[in-house]
Design an enzyme around this catalytic site. Sequence first.
Site, PDB file in Angstrom:
ATOM      1  N   ASP A 245      -7.221 -13.939 -51.273  1.00 29.07           N
ATOM      2  CA  ASP A 245      -5.780 -14.103 -51.220  1.00 29.07           C
ATOM      3  C   ASP A 245      -5.540 -15.594 -50.927  1.00 29.07           C
ATOM      4  OD1 ASP A 245      -2.973 -13.458 -50.785  1.00 29.07           O
ATOM      5  OD2 ASP A 245      -3.408 -13.752 -48.656  1.00 29.07           O
TER       6      ASP A 245
ATOM      7  N   ASP B 253      -2.146 -17.349 -49.679  1.00 34.16           N
ATOM      8  CA  ASP B 253      -1.301 -17.622 -48.506  1.00 34.16           C
ATOM      9  C   ASP B 253      -1.880 -16.941 -47.258  1.00 34.16           C
ATOM     10  OD1 ASP B 253       0.816 -19.002 -49.933  1.00 34.16           O
ATOM     11  OD2 ASP B 253       1.442 -17.062 -50.716  1.00 34.16           O
TER      12      ASP B 253
HETATM   13  C1  BG6 Z   1       2.340 -13.842 -51.017  1.00 28.79           C
HETATM   14  C2  BG6 Z   1       2.980 -14.034 -49.670  1.00 28.79           C
HETATM   15  O1  BG6 Z   1       1.130 -14.539 -51.087  1.00 28.79           O
HETATM   16  O2  BG6 Z   1       3.200 -14.286 -52.054  1.00 28.79           O
HETATM   17  C3  BG6 Z   1       4.330 -13.341 -49.647  1.00 28.79           C
HETATM   18  O3  BG6 Z   1       2.150 -13.495 -48.663  1.00 28.79           O
HETATM   19  C4  BG6 Z   1       5.196 -13.845 -50.795  1.00 28.79           C
HETATM   20  O4  BG6 Z   1       4.956 -13.563 -48.407  1.00 28.79           O
HETATM   21  C5  BG6 Z   1       4.462 -13.621 -52.111  1.00 28.79           C
HETATM   22  O5  BG6 Z   1       6.441 -13.145 -50.823  1.00 28.79           O
HETATM   23  C6  BG6 Z   1       5.256 -14.137 -53.316  1.00 28.79           C
HETATM   24  O6  BG6 Z   1       5.317 -15.526 -53.259  1.00 28.79           O
HETATM   25  P1  BG6 Z   1       6.177 -16.450 -54.202  1.00 28.79           P
HETATM   26  O7  BG6 Z   1       5.594 -17.815 -53.962  1.00 28.79           O
HETATM   27  O8  BG6 Z   1       5.945 -15.988 -55.623  1.00 28.79           O
HETATM   28  O9  BG6 Z   1       7.601 -16.316 -53.797  1.00 28.79           O
HETATM   29 MG    MG Z   2      -1.677 -13.651 -47.568  1.00 31.04          MG
END
Ligand code: BG6
Ligand code: MG
Length: 218
Positions: free
Chosen positions: A13, A15
């Site tokens: 993953d 984030d």
């Molecule tokens: C995930 C995060 O990696 O990505 C979430 O943990 C987030 O919190 C999701 O909502 C979508 O991210 P983005 O950048 O497409 O808005």
């Molecule tokens: Mg994550």
Amino acid sequence: MTMNNQILGVIFDLDGVIVSTDNCHYLAWKRMADEEGIEFDRTVNERLRGVSRMESLAIILERATKAYTEDEKQEMAARKNAYYVELIGSLTADDILPGAMNVLTLLKEKGVKVAIGSSSRNTPIILKQIGLSDAFDAVADGNAIKNSKPDPEVFLLAAKLLNLSPANCLVVEDADAGIEAALAGGMRCLGVGSASQNPSATFTAADLAKADMQSILG
Ligand code: BG6
Ligand code: MG
């Protein structure tokens, strides 16, 4: 462990596992929620880990005092993303989380393939900001999938791009939704950060620096 389920690929993953964007997500949603007068705090924010942008908004809107139209929801999600993109514009390699680079180096030395499996549609921008655009054998992200975690789609896509069967992949996740997704996809998983408390995770560690990758790989 038999050769049949040897770990040949690790799907990370992004984030909260590779990079500390968590606070950027929180601050961007908080700014949008404050503008709308919607109560939002770090406890609610925990539920947004791993889930898509629109599903995150739906969770935030559970506390809204008025109903929003579909167009208004799209605008709010776009506004949050604009705030978020502004914040991640200052990410650098210093924001790579402890242990991530060492683990990537170890896996490369051992010939284990590496991929990203992230719900984020900002994955390409983030990888570029932290200098890891070319560090992975495959990238599966929110731009390529229909169903966000806990659905296993993003991890199954990453395994497919690595040319590996799910049984030969290990997922590294910080979100409970991601642990559920990995297991649903038939993969083992290492829970770090918040997910280090998840009893369903196959392996756990506070972060990648504390994970005993040698023994996990077997
Ligand atoms: C995930 C995060 O990696 O990505 C979430 O943990 C987030 O919190 C999701 O909502 C979508 O991210 P983005 O950048 O497409 O808005
Ligand atoms: Mg994550």
